[in-house]
Design a protein around this motif. Structure first.
Motif, PDB file in Angstrom:
ATOM      1  N   ALA A 127      63.947  27.242  24.651  1.00  0.00           N
ATOM      2  CA  ALA A 127      63.129  26.154  24.125  1.00  0.00           C
ATOM      3  C   ALA A 127      63.392  24.885  24.928  1.00  0.00           C
ATOM      4  N   ARG A 128      62.472  23.940  24.781  1.00  0.00           N
ATOM      5  CA  ARG A 128      62.595  22.642  25.433  1.00  0.00           C
ATOM      6  C   ARG A 128      62.346  21.536  24.410  1.00  0.00           C
ATOM      7  N   VAL A 129      63.061  20.438  24.587  1.00  0.00           N
ATOM      8  CA  VAL A 129      62.864  19.264  23.736  1.00  0.00           C
ATOM      9  C   VAL A 129      62.771  18.054  24.650  1.00  0.00           C
ATOM     10  N   GLU A 130      61.697  17.295  24.494  1.00  0.00           N
ATOM     11  CA  GLU A 130      61.541  16.036  25.227  1.00  0.00           C
ATOM     12  C   GLU A 130      61.818  14.896  24.254  1.00  0.00           C
ATOM     13  N   PHE A 131      62.678  13.968  24.652  1.00  0.00           N
ATOM     14  CA  PHE A 131      63.045  12.880  23.754  1.00  0.00           C
ATOM     15  C   PHE A 131      63.347  11.604  24.526  1.00  0.00           C
ATOM     16  N   THR A 132      63.373  10.515  23.795  1.00  0.00           N
ATOM     17  CA  THR A 132      63.843   9.235  24.307  1.00  0.00           C
ATOM     18  C   THR A 132      64.903   8.728  23.339  1.00  0.00           C
ATOM     19  N   ALA A 133      66.062   8.372  23.878  1.00  0.00           N
ATOM     20  CA  ALA A 133      67.138   7.766  23.085  1.00  0.00           C
ATOM     21  C   ALA A 133      67.326   6.338  23.599  1.00  0.00           C
ATOM     22  N   ARG A 134      67.450   5.422  22.684  1.00  0.00           N
ATOM     23  CA  ARG A 134      67.676   4.023  23.047  1.00  0.00           C
ATOM     24  C   ARG A 134      69.128   3.670  22.777  1.00  0.00           C
ATOM     25  N   PHE A 135      69.715   2.870  23.682  1.00  0.00           N
ATOM     26  CA  PHE A 135      71.105   2.465  23.519  1.00  0.00           C
ATOM     27  C   PHE A 135      71.337   1.123  24.191  1.00  0.00           C
ATOM     28  N   ARG A 136      72.453   0.516  23.836  1.00  0.00           N
ATOM     29  CA  ARG A 136      72.871  -0.758  24.419  1.00  0.00           C
ATOM     30  C   ARG A 136      74.352  -0.642  24.743  1.00  0.00           C
ATOM     31  N   ILE A 137      74.741  -1.219  25.868  1.00  0.00           N
ATOM     32  CA  ILE A 137      76.156  -1.268  26.241  1.00  0.00           C
ATOM     33  C   ILE A 137      76.567  -2.732  26.270  1.00  0.00           C
ATOM     34  N   GLY A 138      77.546  -3.053  25.429  1.00  0.00           N
ATOM     35  CA  GLY A 138      78.000  -4.439  25.334  1.00  0.00           C
ATOM     36  C   GLY A 138      76.850  -5.351  24.939  1.00  0.00           C
ATOM     37  N   GLY A 139      76.781  -6.510  25.569  1.00  0.00           N
ATOM     38  CA  GLY A 139      75.723  -7.466  25.260  1.00  0.00           C
ATOM     39  C   GLY A 139      74.492  -7.311  26.138  1.00  0.00           C
ATOM     40  N   GLN A 140      74.421  -6.219  26.872  1.00  0.00           N
ATOM     41  CA  GLN A 140      73.290  -6.011  27.771  1.00  0.00           C
ATOM     42  C   GLN A 140      72.015  -5.690  26.993  1.00  0.00           C
ATOM     43  N   ARG A 141      70.916  -5.715  27.714  1.00  0.00           N
ATOM     44  CA  ARG A 141      69.634  -5.344  27.120  1.00  0.00           C
ATOM     45  C   ARG A 141      69.633  -3.861  26.764  1.00  0.00           C
ATOM     46  N   ALA A 142      68.837  -3.520  25.772  1.00  0.00           N
ATOM     47  CA  ALA A 142      68.699  -2.117  25.378  1.00  0.00           C
ATOM     48  C   ALA A 142      68.106  -1.321  26.531  1.00  0.00           C
ATOM     49  N   GLN A 143      68.549  -0.074  26.645  1.00  0.00           N
ATOM     50  CA  GLN A 143      68.068   0.838  27.678  1.00  0.00           C
ATOM     51  C   GLN A 143      67.484   2.082  27.019  1.00  0.00           C
ATOM     52  N   ARG A 144      66.700   2.804  27.790  1.00  0.00           N
ATOM     53  CA  ARG A 144      66.098   4.038  27.294  1.00  0.00           C
ATOM     54  C   ARG A 144      66.530   5.196  28.182  1.00  0.00           C
ATOM     55  N   LEU A 145      66.848   6.298  27.540  1.00  0.00           N
ATOM     56  CA  LEU A 145      67.159   7.549  28.233  1.00  0.00           C
ATOM     57  C   LEU A 145      66.062   8.535  27.853  1.00  0.00           C
ATOM     58  N   HIS A 146      65.219   8.891  28.817  1.00  0.00           N
ATOM     59  CA  HIS A 146      64.150   9.856  28.575  1.00  0.00           C
ATOM     60  C   HIS A 146      64.570  11.163  29.226  1.00  0.00           C
ATOM     61  N   GLU A 147      64.639  12.234  28.436  1.00  0.00           N
ATOM     62  CA  GLU A 147      65.116  13.516  28.944  1.00  0.00           C
ATOM     63  C   GLU A 147      64.233  14.652  28.476  1.00  0.00           C
ATOM     64  N   GLN A 148      64.081  15.626  29.339  1.00  0.00           N
ATOM     65  CA  GLN A 148      63.472  16.901  28.982  1.00  0.00           C
ATOM     66  C   GLN A 148      64.594  17.927  29.040  1.00  0.00           C
ATOM     67  N   SER A 149      65.045  18.343  27.864  1.00  0.00           N
ATOM     68  CA  SER A 149      66.209  19.217  27.738  1.00  0.00           C
ATOM     69  C   SER A 149      65.790  20.672  27.587  1.00  0.00           C
ATOM     70  N   ARG A 150      66.631  21.559  28.113  1.00  0.00           N
ATOM     71  CA  ARG A 150      66.426  22.999  27.945  1.00  0.00           C
ATOM     72  C   ARG A 150      67.535  23.551  27.055  1.00  0.00           C
ATOM     73  N   PHE A 151      67.145  24.483  26.189  1.00  0.00           N
ATOM     74  CA  PHE A 151      68.069  25.115  25.258  1.00  0.00           C
ATOM     75  C   PHE A 151      67.933  26.627  25.361  1.00  0.00           C
ATOM     76  N   VAL A 152      69.029  27.315  25.081  1.00  0.00           N
ATOM     77  CA  VAL A 152      69.028  28.774  25.095  1.00  0.00           C
ATOM     78  C   VAL A 152      69.737  29.257  23.830  1.00  0.00           C
ATOM     79  N   ARG A 153      69.256  30.371  23.296  1.00  0.00           N
ATOM     80  CA  ARG A 153      69.890  30.968  22.113  1.00  0.00           C
ATOM     81  C   ARG A 153      70.570  32.252  22.534  1.00  0.00           C
ATOM     82  N   GLU A 154      71.862  32.350  22.189  1.00  0.00           N
ATOM     83  CA  GLU A 154      72.646  33.555  22.459  1.00  0.00           C
ATOM     84  C   GLU A 154      73.299  34.017  21.175  1.00  0.00           C
ATOM     85  N   ASN A 155      73.124  35.290  20.871  1.00  0.00           N
ATOM     86  CA  ASN A 155      73.700  35.872  19.645  1.00  0.00           C
ATOM     87  C   ASN A 155      73.366  35.040  18.416  1.00  0.00           C
TER      88      ASN A 155
END
Length: 108
Positions: A69-97
């Motif tokens: 399966a695949r999941v596309e998402f955006t996560a927002r975060f801030r480090i210290g007093g910096q401006r908020a940033q966005r992490l956009h990822e297309q993740s792959r997942f696998v199921r075993e057992n």
């Protein structure tokens, strides 16, 4: 899920992994990462300042077949007093057992 119950699908695993980053649950993140791509450690406790996670938006969840399966998402975060940033990822997942694992992702 953080207490050991397996995720019913890749989207819920991805959401639980986001929450694990928010809570700095490194053991959970490593346990839900597929052995073929899993790092030895993440070093979340070493981050200074630690990121403040601001939110998650899932854009798409796609099952390629029974065990992939695949999941596309955006996560927002801030480090210290910096401006908020966005992490956009297309993740792959696998199921075993019957257990879903994060395999890898492409960051834009």
């Amino acid at each position: 899920l953080h207490d050991g119950q397996p995720a019913p699908d890749a989207e819920r695993l991805m959401r639980s992994r986001y929450s694990a980053y928010v809570l700095s649950l490194e053991k959970y993140l490593l346990a839900t990462w597929h052995a073929s791509t899993r790092p030895d450690r993440l070093g979340l406790a070493d981050e200074s300042p630690a990121p403040t996670w601001l939110g998650l938006k899932v854009h798409a969840f796609t099952r390629d077949d029974t065990d992939h399966a695949r999941v596309e998402f955006t996560a927002r975060f801030r480090i210290g007093g910096q401006r908020a940033q966005r992490l956009h990822e297309q993740s792959r997942f696998v199921r075993e057992n019957g257990t879903w694992f994060y395999l890898d992702g492409t960051v834009d």
